[in-house]
Write an enzyme that holds these catalytic residues in place. Structure first.
Site, PDB file in Angstrom:
ATOM      1  N   ARG A  60      38.051  40.202  57.148  1.00  0.00           N
ATOM      2  CA  ARG A  60      37.392  39.751  55.911  1.00  0.00           C
ATOM      3  C   ARG A  60      36.029  40.418  55.887  1.00  0.00           C
ATOM      4  NH1 ARG A  60      37.119  33.906  53.178  1.00  0.00           N
ATOM      5  NH2 ARG A  60      39.112  34.736  52.511  1.00  0.00           N
ATOM      6  N   HIS A 100      41.999  40.844  47.300  1.00  0.00           N
ATOM      7  CA  HIS A 100      42.393  39.745  48.190  1.00  0.00           C
ATOM      8  C   HIS A 100      43.932  39.686  48.152  1.00  0.00           C
ATOM      9  CE1 HIS A 100      42.078  36.286  50.589  1.00  0.00           C
ATOM     10  NE2 HIS A 100      41.500  35.429  49.777  1.00  0.00           N
ATOM     11  N   GLN A 134      46.033  36.590  49.126  1.00  0.00           N
ATOM     12  CA  GLN A 134      45.943  35.533  48.117  1.00  0.00           C
ATOM     13  C   GLN A 134      46.914  35.822  46.972  1.00  0.00           C
ATOM     14  OE1 GLN A 134      43.716  32.743  48.315  1.00  0.00           O
ATOM     15  NE2 GLN A 134      45.213  32.103  46.792  1.00  0.00           N
ATOM     16  N   ASP A 172      38.844  31.044  39.467  1.00  0.00           N
ATOM     17  CA  ASP A 172      38.173  31.214  40.763  1.00  0.00           C
ATOM     18  C   ASP A 172      36.684  30.962  40.514  1.00  0.00           C
ATOM     19  OD1 ASP A 172      37.468  31.931  43.364  1.00  0.00           O
ATOM     20  OD2 ASP A 172      37.717  34.094  43.053  1.00  0.00           O
ATOM     21  N   CYS A 186      42.409  29.721  43.784  1.00  0.00           N
ATOM     22  CA  CYS A 186      42.576  30.202  45.163  1.00  0.00           C
ATOM     23  C   CYS A 186      41.843  29.306  46.165  1.00  0.00           C
ATOM     24  CB  CYS A 186      42.085  31.632  45.283  1.00  0.00           C
ATOM     25  SG  CYS A 186      40.366  31.828  44.780  1.00  0.00           S
ATOM     26  N   ARG A 211      49.729  30.442  51.628  1.00  0.00           N
ATOM     27  CA  ARG A 211      48.992  31.508  52.322  1.00  0.00           C
ATOM     28  C   ARG A 211      49.600  31.703  53.706  1.00  0.00           C
ATOM     29  NH1 ARG A 211      43.731  32.912  51.212  1.00  0.00           N
ATOM     30  NH2 ARG A 211      44.095  34.360  52.934  1.00  0.00           N
TER      31      ARG A 211
HETATM   32  N1  NVA Z   1      36.211  35.405  44.769  1.00  0.00           N
HETATM   33  C1  NVA Z   1      35.976  34.534  45.895  1.00  0.00           C
HETATM   34  C2  NVA Z   1      37.256  34.223  46.590  1.00  0.00           C
HETATM   35  C3  NVA Z   1      37.140  33.304  47.771  1.00  0.00           C
HETATM   36  C4  NVA Z   1      38.463  33.065  48.434  1.00  0.00           C
HETATM   37  C5  NVA Z   1      34.987  35.199  46.843  1.00  0.00           C
HETATM   38  O1  NVA Z   1      35.094  36.395  47.085  1.00  0.00           O
HETATM   39  O2  NVA Z   1      34.094  34.497  47.345  1.00  0.00           O
HETATM   40  N1   CP Z   2      41.308  31.364  49.341  1.00  0.00           N
HETATM   41  C1   CP Z   2      40.682  31.750  50.460  1.00  0.00           C
HETATM   42  O1   CP Z   2      40.763  32.908  50.874  1.00  0.00           O
HETATM   43  O2   CP Z   2      40.008  30.750  51.084  1.00  0.00           O
HETATM   44  P1   CP Z   2      39.001  30.883  52.322  1.00  0.00           P
HETATM   45  O3   CP Z   2      37.763  31.584  51.807  1.00  0.00           O
HETATM   46  O4   CP Z   2      38.749  29.490  52.757  1.00  0.00           O
HETATM   47  O5   CP Z   2      39.676  31.709  53.382  1.00  0.00           O
END
Ligand code: NVA
Ligand code: CP
Length: 315
Positions: A111, A138, A141, A233, A274, A302
């Protein structure tokens, strides 16, 4: 259990843009089998003795836990590697980290902030690399989301999914995935916050092959009309915290609430997010906790889809 391999076998998953419908359906089939086996308490140790290294530059609840528990259920184990605690945080390069980790682990999930970091990891690692979220996409997701829609609706082709909100990483994955799977995706975002034009172009090309429609608009009523799924989101993603107040102002009419849900004109529209959610901002409590919400099924899936991915990439 037999694992179907693509030809040539896929090494990494960085975005859904380079996947095929067959490949995604292969992962869906395996995920559904693994989900059944898990629920029936039947062993499915496809990755016995294997290790997944999980690099996190950002926080996570779902991604961290679903990958870690998924690896344990597959008979392997996972290492949580916070980027700050690795030498990465003191200047060791992403490329060298990839080369070194490849000597210890059988797969890497990362990540990251910059998508180019996950691309560098994939280029330099000799083991599979899975994108667990970058600023650009992502994919895990997106896969979990379309698996969840498939389970709820019984089919994907011909459905309309409307994403309401920031044209971000999650929106990009929904656009790529929908186009490839034959789901029409409408993105309703205020001007200046729409998905990247290059993403829309790539998704539109893929959609031509499946008959799906890709549509970007700022008009909420037009965008949600006839939607089988409405999805949202957060308005400020991780790394955009300083813009939060400004974004709340820009997006305030884009909340998924009872009124927006009724504007689809359909009785069976489902609501997705998500997570994590900022309740009272992009989604109301009433809708998030209401009977049309399938957000917890998404979160659960997931794990099932990632187990399928891990089993196909790491065997
Ligand atoms: N768009 C959000 C998704 C989190 C799972 C982010 O990048 O923070
Ligand atoms: N949806 C998602 O990726 O959640 P987290 O940020 O908790 O991993």
């Amino acid at each position: 259990m037999k694992i179907k391999q693509t030809t040539p076998p896929r090494k990494d998953l960085l975005t859904l843009a380079d996947t095929t419908q067959d490949e995604i359906h292969g992962w869906f089939d395996l995920a559904r089998k693994l989900k059944k086996r898990q629920r029936a308490g039947k062993s499915h140790q496809l990755l016995a003795g294997k290790t997944l290294g999980m690099i996190f530059q950002k926080s996570s609840t779902r991604t961290r836990i679903s990958f870690e528990v998924g690896m344990v259920q597959l008979g392997g184990h996972a290492l949580f590697l916070s980027a700050n605690d690795l030498q990465l945080g003191r200047g060791e390069t992403v490329a060298d980290t990839a080369r070194v980790l490849s000597r210890y682990v059988d797969g890497i999930m990362a990540r990251v902030y910059k998508h180019s970091d996950v691309e560098t990891l994939a280029r330099c690692a000799t083991v599979p690399v899975i994108n667990g979220l970058s600023d650009y996409s992502h994919p895990c997701q997106g896969l979990a989301d379309y698996l969840t829609v498939l389970e709820h609706k019984g089919e994907l082709e011909g459905l309309k999914l409307t994403y309401v909100g920031d044209g971000n990483n999650v929106a990009h994955s929904l656009l790529f995935g929908g186009a490839i799977l034959g789901v029409s995706v409408t993105c309703v975002s205020p001007s200046g916050y729409q998905p990247l034009p290059a993403v829309v172009e790539t998704a539109s090309k893929a959609a031509k092959r499946t008959g799906a429609k890709i549509h970007i608009t700022a008009d909420i009523n037009e965008g949600v009309a006839g939607a089988d799924v409405i999805y949202t989101d957060v308005w400020a993603s991780m790394g955009q915290e300083a813009e939060h107040a400004k974004r709340v102002e820009v997006f305030k009419t884009f909340q998924i609430n009872a009124q927006m849900l009724s504007a689809t004109g359909k009785k069976d529209t489902v609501v997705m997010h998500c997570l994590p959610a900022h309740r009272g901002e992009e989604i109301s409590d009433e809708v998030m906790d209401g009977p049309r919400s399938i957000v917890l099924d998404q979160a659960e899936n997931r794990m099932h889809i990632q187990k399928a991915l891990l089993a196909s990439l790491m065997v």
